[in-house]
Design an enzyme around this catalytic site. Sequence first.
Site, PDB file in Angstrom:
ATOM      1  N   PHE A  11      -9.304   0.042  -9.342  1.00  0.00           N
ATOM      2  CA  PHE A  11      -9.601  -0.582  -8.041  1.00  0.00           C
ATOM      3  C   PHE A  11     -10.905  -0.065  -7.388  1.00  0.00           C
ATOM      4  CE2 PHE A  11      -8.280   0.113  -3.386  1.00  0.00           C
ATOM      5  CZ  PHE A  11      -8.873  -1.061  -2.944  1.00  0.00           C
ATOM      6  N   THR A  36      -5.607   1.283 -18.904  1.00  0.00           N
ATOM      7  CA  THR A  36      -4.162   1.427 -18.705  1.00  0.00           C
ATOM      8  C   THR A  36      -3.685   0.212 -17.907  1.00  0.00           C
ATOM      9  OG1 THR A  36      -4.440   2.568 -16.614  1.00  0.00           O
ATOM     10  CG2 THR A  36      -4.338   3.953 -18.596  1.00  0.00           C
ATOM     11  N   ALA A  82     -11.591   7.832 -12.661  1.00  0.00           N
ATOM     12  CA  ALA A  82     -10.403   7.606 -13.498  1.00  0.00           C
ATOM     13  C   ALA A  82      -9.261   8.536 -13.108  1.00  0.00           C
ATOM     14  CB  ALA A  82     -10.759   7.820 -14.963  1.00  0.00           C
ATOM     15  N   THR A 130      -8.563  12.631  -3.207  1.00  0.00           N
ATOM     16  CA  THR A 130      -7.700  12.059  -2.171  1.00  0.00           C
ATOM     17  C   THR A 130      -7.403  13.049  -1.041  1.00  0.00           C
ATOM     18  OG1 THR A 130      -5.426  11.314  -1.780  1.00  0.00           O
ATOM     19  CG2 THR A 130      -5.742  12.750  -3.653  1.00  0.00           C
ATOM     20  N   ASP A 131      -7.106  12.510   0.136  1.00  0.00           N
ATOM     21  CA  ASP A 131      -6.716  13.379   1.253  1.00  0.00           C
ATOM     22  C   ASP A 131      -5.302  13.947   1.062  1.00  0.00           C
ATOM     23  OD1 ASP A 131      -5.191  11.082   1.712  1.00  0.00           O
ATOM     24  OD2 ASP A 131      -5.870  10.791   3.777  1.00  0.00           O
ATOM     25  N   GLU A 132      -4.549  13.397   0.086  1.00  0.00           N
ATOM     26  CA  GLU A 132      -3.170  13.873  -0.105  1.00  0.00           C
ATOM     27  C   GLU A 132      -3.116  15.316  -0.598  1.00  0.00           C
ATOM     28  OE1 GLU A 132      -0.390  11.272  -1.984  1.00  0.00           O
ATOM     29  OE2 GLU A 132      -1.301   9.507  -1.095  1.00  0.00           O
ATOM     30  N   TYR A 155       1.708  13.549  -7.975  1.00  0.00           N
ATOM     31  CA  TYR A 155       0.363  12.948  -7.938  1.00  0.00           C
ATOM     32  C   TYR A 155      -0.629  13.859  -7.210  1.00  0.00           C
ATOM     33  CZ  TYR A 155      -3.443  10.287  -5.863  1.00  0.00           C
ATOM     34  OH  TYR A 155      -4.688   9.904  -5.416  1.00  0.00           O
ATOM     35  N   LYS A 159      -4.022  15.937  -8.499  1.00  0.00           N
ATOM     36  CA  LYS A 159      -5.380  15.765  -7.951  1.00  0.00           C
ATOM     37  C   LYS A 159      -5.892  17.090  -7.383  1.00  0.00           C
ATOM     38  CE  LYS A 159      -7.635  12.501  -7.656  1.00  0.00           C
ATOM     39  NZ  LYS A 159      -8.627  11.929  -8.602  1.00  0.00           N
ATOM     40  N   ARG A 219      -0.711   6.098   7.963  1.00  0.00           N
ATOM     41  CA  ARG A 219      -1.825   6.274   7.037  1.00  0.00           C
ATOM     42  C   ARG A 219      -3.115   5.878   7.754  1.00  0.00           C
ATOM     43  NH1 ARG A 219       1.744   8.612   5.064  1.00  0.00           N
ATOM     44  NH2 ARG A 219       2.603   8.466   2.948  1.00  0.00           N
ATOM     45  N   ASN A 254       3.157   2.134   8.947  1.00  0.00           N
ATOM     46  CA  ASN A 254       3.360   1.136   7.891  1.00  0.00           C
ATOM     47  C   ASN A 254       3.845  -0.186   8.473  1.00  0.00           C
ATOM     48  OD1 ASN A 254       2.575   3.012   6.020  1.00  0.00           O
ATOM     49  ND2 ASN A 254       4.665   3.619   5.480  1.00  0.00           N
ATOM     50  N   ASP A 285      14.069   5.291   1.439  1.00  0.00           N
ATOM     51  CA  ASP A 285      12.782   5.977   1.602  1.00  0.00           C
ATOM     52  C   ASP A 285      12.335   6.650   0.301  1.00  0.00           C
ATOM     53  OD1 ASP A 285      10.559   6.776   2.947  1.00  0.00           O
ATOM     54  OD2 ASP A 285      11.605   8.001   4.438  1.00  0.00           O
ATOM     55  N   GLY A 288      10.528  12.934  -0.504  1.00  0.00           N
ATOM     56  CA  GLY A 288       9.406  13.801  -0.095  1.00  0.00           C
ATOM     57  C   GLY A 288       8.277  13.042   0.584  1.00  0.00           C
ATOM     58  N   HIS A 289       8.598  11.921   1.219  1.00  0.00           N
ATOM     59  CA  HIS A 289       7.596  11.018   1.804  1.00  0.00           C
ATOM     60  C   HIS A 289       6.738  11.715   2.868  1.00  0.00           C
ATOM     61  CE1 HIS A 289       7.117   6.574   3.323  1.00  0.00           C
ATOM     62  NE2 HIS A 289       5.961   7.160   3.065  1.00  0.00           N
TER      63      HIS A 289
HETATM   64  O1  DAU Z   1      -4.213   8.923   1.042  1.00  0.00           O
HETATM   65  C1  DAU Z   1      -4.838   8.445  -0.110  1.00  0.00           C
HETATM   66  C2  DAU Z   1      -3.799   8.005  -1.080  1.00  0.00           C
HETATM   67  O2  DAU Z   1      -3.225   6.822  -0.591  1.00  0.00           O
HETATM   68  C3  DAU Z   1      -4.330   7.790  -2.491  1.00  0.00           C
HETATM   69  O3  DAU Z   1      -4.794   9.004  -3.000  1.00  0.00           O
HETATM   70  C4  DAU Z   1      -3.223   7.260  -3.384  1.00  0.00           C
HETATM   71  O4  DAU Z   1      -3.737   7.001  -4.673  1.00  0.00           O
HETATM   72  C5  DAU Z   1      -2.690   5.998  -2.796  1.00  0.00           C
HETATM   73  O5  DAU Z   1      -1.624   5.530  -3.590  1.00  0.00           O
HETATM   74  C6  DAU Z   1      -2.244   6.208  -1.361  1.00  0.00           C
HETATM   75  O6  DAU Z   1      -0.988   6.916  -1.299  1.00  0.00           O
HETATM   76  P1  DAU Z   1       0.215   6.369  -0.413  1.00  0.00           P
HETATM   77  O7  DAU Z   1       1.469   6.877  -0.983  1.00  0.00           O
HETATM   78  O8  DAU Z   1      -0.039   6.601   1.032  1.00  0.00           O
HETATM   79  O9  DAU Z   1       0.019   4.771  -0.703  1.00  0.00           O
HETATM   80  P2  DAU Z   1       1.082   3.605  -0.933  1.00  0.00           P
HETATM   81  O10 DAU Z   1       0.303   2.326  -0.860  1.00  0.00           O
HETATM   82  O11 DAU Z   1       1.928   3.827  -2.113  1.00  0.00           O
HETATM   83  O12 DAU Z   1       2.005   3.695   0.353  1.00  0.00           O
HETATM   84  C7  DAU Z   1       1.461   3.605   1.671  1.00  0.00           C
HETATM   85  C8  DAU Z   1       2.619   3.776   2.632  1.00  0.00           C
HETATM   86  O13 DAU Z   1       3.478   2.642   2.537  1.00  0.00           O
HETATM   87  C9  DAU Z   1       3.493   4.977   2.309  1.00  0.00           C
HETATM   88  O14 DAU Z   1       3.943   5.568   3.536  1.00  0.00           O
HETATM   89  C10 DAU Z   1       4.681   4.381   1.543  1.00  0.00           C
HETATM   90  C11 DAU Z   1       4.810   2.992   2.149  1.00  0.00           C
HETATM   91  N1  DAU Z   1       5.309   1.918   1.242  1.00  0.00           N
HETATM   92  C12 DAU Z   1       4.685   1.745   0.043  1.00  0.00           C
HETATM   93  C13 DAU Z   1       5.095   0.751  -0.825  1.00  0.00           C
HETATM   94  C14 DAU Z   1       4.421   0.562  -2.160  1.00  0.00           C
HETATM   95  C15 DAU Z   1       6.369   1.089   1.633  1.00  0.00           C
HETATM   96  O15 DAU Z   1       6.900   1.225   2.751  1.00  0.00           O
HETATM   97  N2  DAU Z   1       6.769   0.114   0.760  1.00  0.00           N
HETATM   98  C16 DAU Z   1       6.195  -0.090  -0.454  1.00  0.00           C
HETATM   99  O16 DAU Z   1       6.632  -1.009  -1.208  1.00  0.00           O
END
Ligand code: DAU
Length: 351
Positions: A11, A36, A82, A130-132, A155, A159, A219, A254, A285, A288-289
Site C-alpha cells: 500500500f 505476498t 516491505a 510505525t508509531d505502534e 506486529y 517493527k 487513531r 473508530n 474486541d 490487547g487492543h
Molecule cells: O499506527 C500505525 C499502524 O496502524 C500501522 O503500523 C499498522 O500497520 C496498521 O495496521 C495500523 O494498525 P491498527 O491496528 O491501528 O489498524 P487497523 O486498521 O487494523 O485498525 C484500526 C482500528 O480499527 C483499531 O482500533 C482496530 C479497529 N478495527 C479494525 C478492523 C480491521 C475494527 O474496529 N474493526 C475492524 O474490522
Amino acid sequence: MRILVTGGCGFIGANFLLKYVPQLPDVQFLNLDALTYAGNPLSLQSIADRENYDFAHINLANDLEVTNAVEGFQPTHIVHFAAETHVDRSIKYPRDFLNSNVIGTFNLLEAARQVWGDNLSDKVFHHVSTDEVYGELGETGMFEETTPYSPNSPYSASKASSDHMVRAWNHTYGLPTKITNCSNNYGPYQFPEKLIPVMSLNALAGKPLPVYGKGENIRDWLFVGDHAEAIFRVMTDGPVGETFNIGGNAERTNLQVVHGICQAVAEISNQPVEKIQDQITFVTDRPGHDFRYAIDTTKIKNELGWQPSQSFEEGLHQTVKWYSENPNWIEAVKSGEYLKWINEHYQGESN
Ligand code: DAU
C-alpha cells in the site's frame, strides 16, 4: 539518485512509487517485492513500462537474492517499506512477522553494508516504521521521537526490533540510516483487511460493519500521499541517524471513522445515511487492543517544514470514492487468501 524500494507493491510503497516514478524521470527506481497476499502488481500498472522503473520478485528473507539485487542495482538510496503490517494477523501468525520484519530487515541492512562498503557519503538507508512501537496512550499525551519503546503486539514488537537494528547499524557500522514512525495510513490501494477499506467495501456492498469493542479506540489518520511526501523529505533532507515521527493531526475514534464512511457511501450511492449506519455491528474486541495513538509532528514541521495537507474528511471521501470506482483492483485482491482471512477472522460476520 538510484532508489531501491522494498515492498513497492504494498500500500504505502505503491503510493510512493506512483508519485515519484513519473515525477522524477532522471531517477532510476528498482522495486523489490515478495508479492505476498498484500502485494498487488496491478497497483503499479500505470508506471510498469516506464524506463526509470524496474521490478524484481524477491523475498527479503532470502539473503543471497537480496545481496545480488542490491549489488546489481547499486542504489544510492534504499527505502524499506516491505513488512507484514496487520496487527490481527500478527496475533494469529506471529512467525510470519519475525521472518519478514526482523530477518528481512537484517538481510537488507547487511546487503547495504556489504555493497556500499566504505563508500557511504551519498548513501541513505531509510527505514519506514510505525508509531505502534511506542505502545499505547491514555486520554492525553502524544508520541514524540524520544518516547520510550513499549510495543504491545507481535506486529509492533517485530517493527520495534527492526528499528533497533537499523539504529544499531548506524551506531556500530556507520551505515547512513534514517527512520520514520508513522500513524495510521489510509488512501487508495490499501488491502481490505485494515479498518477503512474493510468498512468502505462492506458499506458499499450492504454488509455488516464490524466495529471491535465499543469503537472508542482512537487513531491518528494520515493520508498516504502526505506520508509519501514526508518520507521523500526525510530521505533527501533529514539528517543521517535521526528519527522523525509522521502523523496526520487527525485523531478520531473508530466509531467516528465508521460514521464518516457511512456518510461518504450515502453521498456516493444516493442512499439515506441511516440505512448504511444500520449496518454497524459491535463485535468481539481485539486481544490487547491499544487504546489510543497520537503523533506529535513538531520535529518534522520545525526541522524539515513538512506538515500534512489533506483534511481527514476530504481524504476519507476521496478514499471511499476510489474503492467504489475500482472494482477491477478490488476483485484482483480478493483472492483465496483474502477470503480465508475474512472467514476465519470475522467468522462470517462481515462476509
Ligand atoms: O499506527 C500505525 C499502524 O496502524 C500501522 O503500523 C499498522 O500497520 C496498521 O495496521 C495500523 O494498525 P491498527 O491496528 O491501528 O489498524 P487497523 O486498521 O487494523 O485498525 C484500526 C482500528 O480499527 C483499531 O482500533 C482496530 C479497529 N478495527 C479494525 C478492523 C480491521 C475494527 O474496529 N474493526 C475492524 O474490522
